[in-house]
Design an enzyme around this catalytic site. Sequence first.
Site, PDB file in Angstrom:
ATOM      1  N   ASN A 190       0.743  -1.351  -0.055  1.00 12.60           N
ATOM      2  CA  ASN A 190       0.102  -0.100  -0.050  1.00 12.60           C
ATOM      3  C   ASN A 190       0.728   1.136  -0.041  1.00 12.60           C
ATOM      4  OD1 ASN A 190       0.920   0.348   2.855  1.00 12.60           O
ATOM      5  ND2 ASN A 190      -1.065  -0.004   3.437  1.00 12.60           N
TER       6      ASN A 190
ATOM      7  N   ASP B 157      -3.985  -3.124  -0.165  1.00 12.25           N
ATOM      8  CA  ASP B 157      -3.846  -3.324   1.462  1.00 12.25           C
ATOM      9  C   ASP B 157      -4.042  -4.855   1.564  1.00 12.25           C
ATOM     10  OD1 ASP B 157      -4.893  -3.745   4.293  1.00 12.25           O
ATOM     11  OD2 ASP B 157      -3.986  -1.792   4.217  1.00 12.25           O
TER      12      ASP B 157
ATOM     13  N   TYR C 162       4.978  -3.977  19.122  1.00 12.82           N
ATOM     14  CA  TYR C 162       5.530  -4.437  17.729  1.00 12.82           C
ATOM     15  C   TYR C 162       5.706  -5.879  17.890  1.00 12.82           C
ATOM     16  CZ  TYR C 162       8.923  -5.814  14.435  1.00 12.82           C
ATOM     17  OH  TYR C 162       9.613  -6.248  13.281  1.00 12.82           O
TER      18      TYR C 162
ATOM     19  N   VAL D  58      24.944   7.581  21.206  1.00  8.28           N
ATOM     20  CA  VAL D  58      25.167   6.261  21.692  1.00  8.28           C
ATOM     21  C   VAL D  58      24.401   6.120  23.039  1.00  8.28           C
ATOM     22  CG1 VAL D  58      27.258   4.661  22.666  1.00  8.28           C
ATOM     23  CG2 VAL D  58      27.409   6.351  20.636  1.00  8.28           C
TER      24      VAL D  58
ATOM     25  N   GLY E 159      15.321   2.524  27.519  1.00  8.42           N
ATOM     26  CA  GLY E 159      14.404   1.528  28.397  1.00  8.42           C
ATOM     27  C   GLY E 159      14.221   0.255  27.487  1.00  8.42           C
TER      28      GLY E 159
END
Length: 326
Positions: free
Chosen positions: A37, A56, A142, A206, A281
């Site tokens: 898409n 899609d 994710y 970094v 984190g």
Amino acid sequence: MSGRYGKYLVTGGAGYVGSVVAAHLLEAGHSVTVLDNLSTGFREGVPAGAEFIEGDIRDAAKWLDSSYDGVLHFAAFSQVGESVVKPEKYWENNVGGTMALIAAMRTAGVRKLVFSSTAATYGEPDEVPIRESAPTAPTNPYGASKLAVDHMITGECAAHGLAAVSLRYFNVAGAYGEFGERHDPESHLIPLVLQVAQGRREAISVFGDDYPTPDGTCVRDYIHVADLAEAHLLAVTAATPGEHLICNLGNGNGFSVREVVETVRQVTGHPIPEVMAPRRGGDPAVLVASASAAREKLGWNPSRADLAGIVADAWAFAQRSSGAGE
């Protein structure tokens, strides 16, 4: 491959990994249709010779029919940080979209799937190198969305005879000719350091130099995108009806952030200023894959494990993409 040419749908084939895999399929003599898409992919990323459908994955039933031998599925959102603030986007596309795709495959009688999974399914590992038997404990939506799809595929294989392979990537890098990495926004280390070399970014951040590693910076396993593509072609052959094979893909050795930065300095000949920043984190000190299952079950042997070579290919692509000379 298996000795005969096939017809494959490559979802997300206008993106970084999808475009390289589509190019490899075409080079092997297969027929390729790219479905994308273009929300994160690029039209010019679709290899010449592939049919292109701008659409899609939720609508895959419009195009999938029994003429296809299989699907290689790359269409997913993949920004870890974004997934934390917009989890619904990741559940809807990565999980909901894949559910629609698998339903379309079932209806059309397309019974082979290679899925682009991720090492993010493991979260922060207890042991390295990471094996497929390691506990899955993703630390962000994710990774959780990719793990949910893996569970979905396992059920589809058991209930409906799907032949499937999930490939869990570690850090993909490098380029393959005209196909390379150009995410927007970019979050991967090697292209970010190359942007510094190009003068597009003042310095590289970094994030932490007090990790329990040789130089205090995080260590990651980098795999060349062309080695990754070759694993997908082997996975198409290895997929077995009713079975869901999961393989990690990596080189089995790691490079620290500082090693990557120094390698970019050597390859490009440019100074790369560093700026120290606090730890992020959820950043494990070391993420390195055990790819023994891919070697044993796919016959996969990565041949481009040299970090300088990976960086050199990415640098050539970055210069070509920006129109810069040597």
